[in-house]
Design an enzyme around this catalytic site. Structure first.
Site, short mmCIF file in Angstrom:
data_model
loop_
_atom_site.label_atom_id
_atom_site.label_comp_id
_atom_site.label_asym_id
_atom_site.label_seq_id
_atom_site.Cartn_x
_atom_site.Cartn_y
_atom_site.Cartn_z
N ALA A 234 -2.95 -3.97 -2.68
CA ALA A 234 -3.16 -4.09 -1.24
C ALA A 234 -4.60 -3.71 -0.91
O ALA A 234 -5.19 -2.85 -1.56
CB ALA A 234 -2.19 -3.17 -0.50
N GLU A 235 -5.14 -4.33 0.13
CA GLU A 235 -6.54 -4.10 0.49
C GLU A 235 -6.80 -2.65 0.90
O GLU A 235 -7.90 -2.14 0.73
CB GLU A 235 -6.99 -5.06 1.61
CG GLU A 235 -6.08 -5.13 2.83
CD GLU A 235 -4.97 -6.18 2.69
OE1 GLU A 235 -4.48 -6.38 1.56
OE2 GLU A 235 -4.59 -6.76 3.73
N LYS B 21 -2.92 -8.29 -7.71
CA LYS B 21 -3.74 -8.02 -6.51
C LYS B 21 -3.16 -6.82 -5.77
O LYS B 21 -2.06 -6.90 -5.20
CB LYS B 21 -3.76 -9.23 -5.57
CG LYS B 21 -4.81 -9.01 -4.47
CD LYS B 21 -4.59 -9.85 -3.25
CE LYS B 21 -3.67 -9.24 -2.23
NZ LYS B 21 -4.13 -7.98 -1.63
N TRP C 80 0.80 -1.22 0.00
CA TRP C 80 0.00 0.00 0.00
C TRP C 80 0.83 1.27 0.00
O TRP C 80 0.30 2.36 -0.07
CB TRP C 80 -0.89 0.02 1.26
CG TRP C 80 -0.18 -0.45 2.50
CD1 TRP C 80 -0.30 -1.70 3.06
CD2 TRP C 80 0.78 0.25 3.30
NE1 TRP C 80 0.52 -1.81 4.17
CE2 TRP C 80 1.19 -0.63 4.35
CE3 TRP C 80 1.33 1.53 3.25
CZ2 TRP C 80 2.13 -0.26 5.32
CZ3 TRP C 80 2.27 1.89 4.21
CH2 TRP C 80 2.65 1.01 5.23
N GLU D 140 12.17 -3.36 11.04
CA GLU D 140 11.70 -2.29 10.18
C GLU D 140 10.53 -1.59 10.88
O GLU D 140 9.57 -2.24 11.27
CB GLU D 140 11.23 -2.91 8.88
CG GLU D 140 10.89 -1.93 7.83
CD GLU D 140 10.59 -2.62 6.53
OE1 GLU D 140 9.91 -3.65 6.55
OE2 GLU D 140 11.04 -2.12 5.49
N GLY E 22 -5.07 -10.33 1.65
CA GLY E 22 -3.94 -11.22 1.48
C GLY E 22 -4.27 -12.67 1.78
O GLY E 22 -3.90 -13.58 1.04
N GLU F 141 10.41 -8.47 -3.32
CA GLU F 141 10.99 -7.19 -2.89
C GLU F 141 10.49 -6.96 -1.48
O GLU F 141 9.31 -6.67 -1.28
CB GLU F 141 10.49 -6.04 -3.78
CG GLU F 141 10.94 -6.11 -5.21
CD GLU F 141 12.39 -5.74 -5.39
OE1 GLU F 141 13.08 -5.38 -4.40
OE2 GLU F 141 12.85 -5.81 -6.54
N CYS G 25 10.38 1.26 1.75
CA CYS G 25 11.21 0.11 2.10
C CYS G 25 12.70 0.45 2.15
O CYS G 25 13.44 -0.12 2.92
CB CYS G 25 10.96 -1.01 1.12
SG CYS G 25 11.02 -0.44 -0.56
P1 NAD Z 1 2.20 -7.25 3.68
O1 NAD Z 1 3.25 -8.20 3.36
O2 NAD Z 1 1.28 -7.53 4.80
O3 NAD Z 1 1.24 -6.98 2.42
C1 NAD Z 1 1.73 -6.80 1.12
C2 NAD Z 1 0.75 -7.47 0.17
O4 NAD Z 1 0.71 -8.86 0.46
C3 NAD Z 1 -0.69 -6.97 0.27
O5 NAD Z 1 -1.26 -6.93 -1.02
C4 NAD Z 1 -1.36 -8.05 1.10
O6 NAD Z 1 -2.75 -8.17 0.87
C5 NAD Z 1 -0.63 -9.28 0.61
N1 NAD Z 1 -0.68 -10.41 1.54
C6 NAD Z 1 -0.77 -10.37 2.89
N2 NAD Z 1 -0.81 -11.63 3.39
C7 NAD Z 1 -0.73 -12.46 2.34
C8 NAD Z 1 -0.73 -13.89 2.19
N3 NAD Z 1 -0.83 -14.69 3.26
N4 NAD Z 1 -0.63 -14.42 0.96
C9 NAD Z 1 -0.52 -13.62 -0.12
N5 NAD Z 1 -0.56 -12.28 -0.05
C10 NAD Z 1 -0.65 -11.70 1.16
O7 NAD Z 1 2.93 -5.89 3.87
P2 NAD Z 1 2.32 -4.51 4.26
O8 NAD Z 1 2.29 -4.42 5.74
O9 NAD Z 1 1.04 -4.30 3.55
O10 NAD Z 1 3.42 -3.54 3.61
C11 NAD Z 1 4.49 -3.04 4.30
C12 NAD Z 1 5.73 -3.89 4.12
O11 NAD Z 1 6.09 -3.98 2.76
C13 NAD Z 1 6.92 -3.33 4.80
O12 NAD Z 1 7.54 -4.32 5.58
C14 NAD Z 1 7.84 -2.86 3.69
O13 NAD Z 1 9.20 -2.91 3.93
C15 NAD Z 1 7.48 -3.74 2.58
N6 NAD Z 1 7.72 -3.05 1.30
C16 NAD Z 1 8.80 -3.40 0.55
C17 NAD Z 1 9.06 -2.77 -0.66
C18 NAD Z 1 10.24 -3.15 -1.52
O14 NAD Z 1 10.29 -2.76 -2.65
N7 NAD Z 1 11.20 -3.89 -1.04
C19 NAD Z 1 8.20 -1.79 -1.11
C20 NAD Z 1 7.12 -1.46 -0.33
C21 NAD Z 1 6.88 -2.10 0.87
#
Ligand code: NAD
Length: 499
Positions: free
Chosen positions: A190-191, A188, A164, A396, A221, A264, A298
């Protein structure tokens, strides 16, 4: 920033349904979920909630679009490139609307989206448009009377799961390389932030991408993301998000069809300031490295290492700078400090701030939720008196929190900077070329910035060492993740080579 068009107030939300086969559809069971504006906590929209059945419908549409003989498979590579160029033009046309919608949906500063993210994404689409007909195989000097060459072919049905924090950028990074190589995609969002992905899907249709080539399924997710990552007919999945979910994606691949996985993930990036640096400039760079988008980036430079001779001055000026950030409505051009994405994220960051204090870190400014404001606002925070083994030093935070550590010399700072599970980004600020070489060579990090922080370019690979991920987005390196190499060995007719 005089002269830039102001954000649209209450930008119209045009699309809230699932996008499959270039059509807008309700979810199979009719369910929806609510999204809100992070700066006011007011409802934005009810969005169709995709689950396993909807993911499957999207995968079947993508599969049909990828069939041999389909419009997409027959399309010349150069024409695929033309569609991506057209997409870039449409984003340029709708930049003000897109930036306003991104701000409403994610709390991203309107000015950052309009002047930073969207122009950068337009360049990413144009960069990968150019690659569409240029990423080719080789001819191989093969022993005997044979002719051998390699072809780069699309992997097939790809899935993308995005976070998100910078939704338009994440949509762009995941679609441009994938489609330029001739794949088909189910994405997909983010929600919390489905709205700009759905609007961008409408632009893909307008650009002329055939039905089924791009499908967007909003949802959670645990349901939609889980179904996509476990789907037996998805050939590759690209994920950006947390390390915890990244592990689940990797496991889903192992538990299903061994689909290719690129990840990523997060970071805990060191930003190293040597005492020969101009202190005011270094303070300003370090502030940008941490507080841009409230630390919800990130590759944010959250661990600021400062050489001991300038440490006290650096801390004093950093605190002044953090306190001076204008906070408020992210749609106002003058705002620098906006909201976090959600109550969940706010609670996570406040929990980590509490743990820092409990473990003995000193709060030099900030440290709590902003009073008297709706929305998910936390004060810009500066921590000192830190140890490297504290939770705030290791985990983080993804919030507006700068940690300032004191160091003596190059060897010490290299060891401490690398003392992390992550390896996404790093920076060094110094005028001394020897120190630059020592640091850039020694840091285990996907990117090292020297006397700057955050510049990115479509041709420069983005991704992490260690637990920050697998694979790279952007650049020529991303193309290999969206192609299979096929080796063809042909008997040269009349050569007498044995069959
Ligand atoms: P998250 O991992 O909870 O969610 C990211 C995505 O994964 C969302 O679309 C979510 O719906 C989906 N998801 C969640 N659970 C899932 C599952 N069991 N199976 C499949 N998909 C699932 O992360 P977040 O809290 O939404 O985002 C923040 C995190 O993302 C931070 O830790 C940040 O560092 C990381 N991030 C990394 C980068 C990068 O380029 N390296 C960029 C942006 C964010």
């Amino acid at each position: 920033m005089a002269g830039i068009p102001p954000a649209l107030k209450n930008p119209e939300i045009k699309y809230t349904k699932i996008f499959i086969n270039n059509e807008w559809v309700d979810s199979k069971d009719g369910s929806t979920f609510e999204t809100c504006n992070p700066s006011t906590e007011e409802k934005n929209a009810d969005v169709a909630e995709g689950k396993a059945a909807d993911i499957d419908a999207a995968v079947q549409a993508a599969k049909a679009a990828f069939k041999p003989g389909s419009a997409w498979r027959k399309m010349d590579a150069s024409d695929r490139g033309r569609l991506l160029y057209k997409m870039a033009d449409l984003m340029e046309r709708d930049a003000q609307y897109l930036a306003s919608l991104e701000c409403l949906d994610s709390g991203r500063l309107y000015a950052h989206a309009l002047l930073g993210d969207i122009p950068a994404c337009i360049k990413v689409f144009r960069y990968f448009a150019g690659w569409a007909d240029k990423y080719h195989g080789k001819t191989i000097p093969f022993d005997g009377d044979y002719f051998c060459y390699t072809k780069h072919e699309p992997v097939g049905v790809c899935g993308a799961i995005i976070p998100w924090n910078v939704p338009i950028a994440m949509f762009t990074w995941k679609t441009a390389a994938c489609l330029s190589m001739g794949n088909v995609l189910v994405l997909k969002p983010a929600e919390n932030t489905p709205l700009t992905a759905l609007y961008l899907a409408s632009l893909m249709k307008e650009a002329g991408f055939p039905p089924g080539v791009l499908n967007v399924v909003p949802g959670y997710g645990k349901t939609a993301g889980h179904a996509l990552s476990h789907h037996m007919e998805v050939d590759k999945i690209a994920f950006t998000g947390s390390g915890m979910t990244g592990r689940l994606i990797q496991k889903a691949s192992a538990d299903s069809n061994l689909k290719r996985v690129s990840l990523e993930l997060g970071g805990k990036s060191p930003n190293i300031v040597f005492s020969d640096a101009d202190v005011d400039e270094a303070v300003s760079l370090a502030n940008t490295a941490v507080f841009t988008h409230n630390g919800q980036i990130c590759c944010a430079g959250t661990r600021t290492f400062v050489q001991e001779d300038i440490y006290d001055e650096f801390v004093r000026k950093s605190v002044e700078k953090a306190k001076s950030l204008p906070s408020g409505d992210p749609s106002e051009i003058t705002t620098v400090h906006g909201p976090l994405i959600s109550k969940i994220q706010e609670d996570r960051v406040l929990g980590l701030l509490k743990s820092g204090v409990e473990e003995g870190a000193k709060v030099m400014c900030g440290g709590k939720k902003m009073e008297g404001k709706n929305g998910f606002y936390i004060e810009p925070t500066v921590f000192t008196d830190l140890r490297d083994d504290m939770r705030v030093s290791k985990e983080e935070i993804f919030g507006p929190v700068q940690q300032i550590y004191k160091f003596k010399d190059v060897d010490e700072v290299i060891e401490r900077a690398n003392n992390t599970r992550y390896g996404l980004a790093a920076a060094v600020i110094t005028k001394d070329i020897d120190k630059v070489m020592a640091i850039t060579n020694a840091l285990q990090s996907g990117i090292v910035w020297v006397n700057c922080y955050f510049p990115l370019s479509p041709g420069a690979a983005f991704g992490g060492f260690k637990e920050s991920g697998i694979g790279r987005d952007m650049s020529e390196y991303a193309l290999s993740q969206y192609t299979e190499v096929k080796t063809v060995i042909m008997k040269i007719p009349g050569s007498g080579a044995k069959i």
